[in-house]
Design a protein around this motif. Sequence first.
Motif, PDB file in Angstrom:
ATOM      1  N   ASN B  66       0.703  -1.206   0.006  1.00 26.80           N
ATOM      2  CA  ASN B  66      -0.221   0.067   0.108  1.00 26.80           C
ATOM      3  C   ASN B  66       0.814   1.104   0.139  1.00 26.80           C
ATOM      4  O   ASN B  66       0.492   2.304   0.743  1.00 26.80           O
ATOM      5  CB  ASN B  66      -0.899   0.037   1.128  1.00 26.80           C
ATOM      6  CG  ASN B  66      -1.902  -1.117   1.198  1.00 26.80           C
ATOM      7  OD1 ASN B  66      -2.406  -1.375   0.119  1.00 26.80           O
ATOM      8  ND2 ASN B  66      -2.497  -1.559   2.319  1.00 26.80           N
ATOM      9  N   SER B  74       4.482  -6.637  10.326  1.00 25.13           N
ATOM     10  CA  SER B  74       3.336  -5.945  10.790  1.00 25.13           C
ATOM     11  C   SER B  74       2.216  -6.652  11.029  1.00 25.13           C
ATOM     12  O   SER B  74       2.380  -7.513  10.053  1.00 25.13           O
ATOM     13  CB  SER B  74       3.143  -4.733   9.796  1.00 25.13           C
ATOM     14  OG  SER B  74       1.916  -4.329   9.575  1.00 25.13           O
ATOM     15  N   ASP B  76      -0.234  -6.154   9.754  1.00 24.86           N
ATOM     16  CA  ASP B  76      -0.939  -6.207   8.441  1.00 24.86           C
ATOM     17  C   ASP B  76      -0.892  -7.263   7.559  1.00 24.86           C
ATOM     18  O   ASP B  76      -1.420  -7.703   6.715  1.00 24.86           O
ATOM     19  CB  ASP B  76      -0.504  -4.684   7.603  1.00 24.86           C
ATOM     20  CG  ASP B  76      -1.512  -4.435   6.631  1.00 24.86           C
ATOM     21  OD1 ASP B  76      -2.729  -4.651   6.625  1.00 24.86           O
ATOM     22  OD2 ASP B  76      -0.945  -4.011   5.677  1.00 24.86           O
ATOM     23  N   ARG B  77       0.272  -7.967   7.604  1.00 28.14           N
ATOM     24  CA  ARG B  77       0.704  -9.164   6.824  1.00 28.14           C
ATOM     25  C   ARG B  77       0.956 -10.326   7.738  1.00 28.14           C
ATOM     26  O   ARG B  77       2.016 -10.385   8.545  1.00 28.14           O
ATOM     27  CB  ARG B  77       2.223  -8.864   6.202  1.00 28.14           C
ATOM     28  CG  ARG B  77       2.057  -7.964   5.216  1.00 28.14           C
ATOM     29  CD  ARG B  77       3.380  -7.313   4.666  1.00 28.14           C
ATOM     30  NE  ARG B  77       3.653  -5.969   5.630  1.00 28.14           N
ATOM     31  CZ  ARG B  77       4.632  -5.853   6.166  1.00 28.14           C
ATOM     32  NH1 ARG B  77       5.729  -6.604   6.096  1.00 28.14           N
ATOM     33  NH2 ARG B  77       4.785  -4.835   6.973  1.00 28.14           N
ATOM     34  N   GLN B 103      -2.652  -6.827  20.326  1.00 29.79           N
ATOM     35  CA  GLN B 103      -3.278  -5.586  19.786  1.00 29.79           C
ATOM     36  C   GLN B 103      -4.131  -4.650  20.690  1.00 29.79           C
ATOM     37  O   GLN B 103      -4.815  -3.854  20.247  1.00 29.79           O
ATOM     38  CB  GLN B 103      -4.154  -6.122  18.685  1.00 29.79           C
ATOM     39  CG  GLN B 103      -3.654  -6.929  17.497  1.00 29.79           C
ATOM     40  CD  GLN B 103      -2.673  -5.899  16.621  1.00 29.79           C
ATOM     41  OE1 GLN B 103      -3.243  -4.865  16.174  1.00 29.79           O
ATOM     42  NE2 GLN B 103      -1.544  -6.425  16.506  1.00 29.79           N
ATOM     43  N   TYR B 150      -5.645 -11.551  14.278  1.00 29.83           N
ATOM     44  CA  TYR B 150      -5.247  -9.926  14.347  1.00 29.83           C
ATOM     45  C   TYR B 150      -5.810  -9.371  13.054  1.00 29.83           C
ATOM     46  O   TYR B 150      -5.175  -8.274  12.816  1.00 29.83           O
ATOM     47  CB  TYR B 150      -4.080  -9.656  14.645  1.00 29.83           C
ATOM     48  CG  TYR B 150      -3.002 -10.616  14.122  1.00 29.83           C
ATOM     49  CD1 TYR B 150      -2.309 -11.852  14.606  1.00 29.83           C
ATOM     50  CD2 TYR B 150      -2.181 -10.111  12.810  1.00 29.83           C
ATOM     51  CE1 TYR B 150      -1.480 -12.683  14.108  1.00 29.83           C
ATOM     52  CE2 TYR B 150      -1.319 -10.994  12.159  1.00 29.83           C
ATOM     53  CZ  TYR B 150      -0.934 -12.113  12.922  1.00 29.83           C
ATOM     54  OH  TYR B 150       0.105 -12.756  12.358  1.00 29.83           O
ATOM     55  N   ARG B 151      -6.666 -10.016  12.161  1.00 31.60           N
ATOM     56  CA  ARG B 151      -6.961  -9.438  11.004  1.00 31.60           C
ATOM     57  C   ARG B 151      -6.122  -8.612   9.956  1.00 31.60           C
ATOM     58  O   ARG B 151      -5.936  -7.659   9.627  1.00 31.60           O
ATOM     59  CB  ARG B 151      -8.313  -8.167  11.363  1.00 31.60           C
ATOM     60  CG  ARG B 151      -9.419  -8.666  12.206  1.00 31.60           C
ATOM     61  CD  ARG B 151     -10.332  -7.618  12.441  1.00 31.60           C
ATOM     62  NE  ARG B 151     -11.104  -7.983  13.566  1.00 31.60           N
ATOM     63  CZ  ARG B 151     -12.301  -8.365  13.500  1.00 31.60           C
ATOM     64  NH1 ARG B 151     -12.611  -8.994  12.136  1.00 31.60           N
ATOM     65  NH2 ARG B 151     -12.910  -8.758  14.582  1.00 31.60           N
ATOM     66  N   PRO B 152      -5.000  -9.652   9.575  1.00 32.25           N
ATOM     67  CA  PRO B 152      -4.123  -9.080   8.364  1.00 32.25           C
ATOM     68  C   PRO B 152      -5.233  -8.774   7.298  1.00 32.25           C
ATOM     69  O   PRO B 152      -5.867  -9.642   6.860  1.00 32.25           O
ATOM     70  CB  PRO B 152      -3.245 -10.227   8.579  1.00 32.25           C
ATOM     71  CG  PRO B 152      -3.778 -11.323   8.873  1.00 32.25           C
ATOM     72  CD  PRO B 152      -4.921 -10.895   9.751  1.00 32.25           C
ATOM     73  N   SER B 153      -4.553  -7.970   6.400  1.00 34.36           N
ATOM     74  CA  SER B 153      -5.172  -7.689   5.168  1.00 34.36           C
ATOM     75  C   SER B 153      -4.462  -8.757   3.958  1.00 34.36           C
ATOM     76  O   SER B 153      -5.039  -8.811   3.206  1.00 34.36           O
ATOM     77  CB  SER B 153      -5.237  -6.230   4.499  1.00 34.36           C
ATOM     78  OG  SER B 153      -3.929  -5.854   4.462  1.00 34.36           O
ATOM     79  N   LYS B 185      -9.018 -11.889   1.366  1.00 26.05           N
ATOM     80  CA  LYS B 185      -7.898 -11.176   1.671  1.00 26.05           C
ATOM     81  C   LYS B 185      -6.848 -11.420   0.505  1.00 26.05           C
ATOM     82  O   LYS B 185      -7.073 -12.310  -0.245  1.00 26.05           O
ATOM     83  CB  LYS B 185      -7.521 -11.756   2.991  1.00 26.05           C
ATOM     84  CG  LYS B 185      -8.021 -11.775   4.212  1.00 26.05           C
ATOM     85  CD  LYS B 185      -7.257 -12.565   5.311  1.00 26.05           C
ATOM     86  CE  LYS B 185      -8.201 -12.015   6.400  1.00 26.05           C
ATOM     87  NZ  LYS B 185      -8.342 -10.721   7.148  1.00 26.05           N
TER      88      LYS B 185
END
Lengths: 258, 257, 258
Positions: B66, B74, B76-77, B103, B150-153, B185
Amino acid sequence: MTRPVSALAAVIAAAGLLAAWELAAWLAGIDGFPPASRALAQIPRILTDGEALLDIAASVQRMAVGFVLGVAAAVPIGLTMGRSRHVAAFFNPLLMMIYPVPKAALMPIIMLWLGVGDASKTLVIFLGVTLPVIYHSYQGSRAVEQKMLWSAAAMGMGGLSRLVRIVLPAALPEILVGCRTGLVLALITMVTSEMIARQAGLGNILFNALDMAQYDTVYAMIVIVGVLGFVLDAAFERLRARLVAWAAPSHAIIAGTT
Amino acid sequence: MIAIEAVSKTFETEKRRRLPALCDISLAVAAGEFVSILGPSGCGKSTLLYIVGGFVAPSAGAVTVNGQRVTGPSPDRGPVFQEFALFPWKTVLGNVMYGLQRQGVARQQALARARELIAMVHLAGYENLYPKELSGGMKQRVAIARTLAYRPSILLMDEPFGALDAHTRTRLQNDLLDIWERDRKTVLFVTHSVEEAVFLSDRVVTMTRAPGRLKQIIAIDLPRPRSRAALLLDRRFQDYVVGIERLMDSADSGAPA
Amino acid sequence: MRARSGIATVVLIGALPIALIVGVWHVLAATGMAPPSLLPAPSAVAARLVQQWSSPAYLEHAASTLLRLFAGFGIAVIAGIAIGVAVTASRWVGATVTPLVRVLAPVPKIALYPAFILTLGFGDASKIALVVADAVFPILLATAQGTAAVEPKLAWSAQAAGASRWRCLLTVVLPAALPSVLTGCRIGLVISCIVVFLAEMITSTDGLGHLLVRAARSFQTVDMFVPLITISLLGLLLNAGFNAVRRRLLAGFPETTE
């Protein structure tokens, strides 16, 4: 900590320790803590004193005899324990009971039986060496692949010859780890028993100097014992590495005390 | 969304020898895309994934996600490893909770979310078992739930089903697709199984033997949601698999496998 | 399947050598082949053991031994784990500490005892310092090796979940290394047990080691055996307690053969 330390790094570390000692002693400024330079200055005097030298030689000789006898007795016991559950069950509880007993503490009792001579001191060193060597031989022998022994049996090897020609070499790396611990222990037991018996040897010189308030000599002797420990260990490690170059490097925890 | 730009990686061995592992890799992955990286063992495909994860630094080039340059891991991954990498001293619930606690999610909410995820990977009732008490397939389900928590995108999957038997493997592939269909995802999926790559992916990226270079990118034009039974009979699926297998073989001219 | 009867056989076989030793000891004493001044009868030792264990004076000696043991062991555990983790966590600490440990680990720490006496006095402090010096190395080495061997993907999983470097070290790397850390601690515990006894034998006015030396000086053979048996049982007890704690802490880890 898993990588071997280069000789240069060891020398720098030793020099750093001496420098820290020197500095700390100057800052502390007490009689009982002389600077490194004064202690080191005593070493040539001790090592040229014939009587002290003979004492040290006698100590080292007892240590060598105790070590060799200890290894000779411990390896067969450990190897058989590793290959037979019954033999292991026979020895294990006994060894567990002996483990927390300080071997040098047996000195007063053994002296009662065998006198204050070489026999007592050698016996105590022998006892100190056997336990770690038995333990590591046991572990090494237990880890030998069963299928390797099956192949040997299929080739017609008998029980004893399998133990000597298959289990012994296969367990050698682990046995030598035990011997290394045993060697350090032999030195420790030697010094300690001499501190307790107070009759001859390195430990005795050390405490006589303490009694006579010759503090420089006390610290010089500490350095001599320390260097002896380091050199013995390093020399043995070199021998070990050469003997079992084929095996993966081992990082045994050196756990040394009587 | 993920942009891999001219990434190379060289490892230095203990004797100061330089081992090139990845050579000038560039690849762009769109948001919500499922991309597989396929290559022979030792081609550096896992290393590429670790670089995207921020676990390993590239020797040259850069990865941006992004528009942000990757400098470390992170949330995010989220990674999923072949070895599961579960925390052996924590129960199933404890493992899934770990990321939520990091988190800063409140305990009650974290518990609820963890239970929900455990149910989603079909492990309800196993919350208080330790990883050592689970089968390989169950362990990987826990690891997937732990990462999804933890909801990574982006999901970074490193041969996640490689250590499982054939039957468990197909079941987990189906389950993964089910989960993916729900929120789409972005997935980067490393594998050495051609069939697995074709079955799961929108695009398959093939790599050469070490040092790994990009060889060819094949778009998999098969309808979704996919059903394994239907695909196995589908001529297009068979063509993709055979075509990619031929492509991989052609790279191996030289040393026999 | 064979568990019940198997365990019974193992225990029985294990009791054999201990019974044998006590038996031979009994015969030697009972037949007068060994005079009581050299080897008291096992029954005499047992009676004295029971008598001493209910004597407040004896228990006070045992308490001072235990106090030194736990103080030294406690400090060694904290220092050993902290330094061991730092060695793995920081390249700089590792490069400094590793050569120092390499030089100091094979040095017989008991030789430092005179230096501790001179700088810390004859009281508890010098004995505790000796226990720390001896017990810290196995704990430090086991922690450093254990944390270095942790599968990096465990740490990656934690970092990806948002754990900071320190968080990851404390909540993932250290717990993952726990089996190794605890093995080091158990070795350290037995070493503490042994060292504290030896230090008390060399110079002390109380403690179990002192009791042995006092008995030896007045040729009270029975009283020489009592502290030795006490320290052996103490060691077994501490070891058993430690194993119980270890089993609880390692509930999730796969079984290891130890």
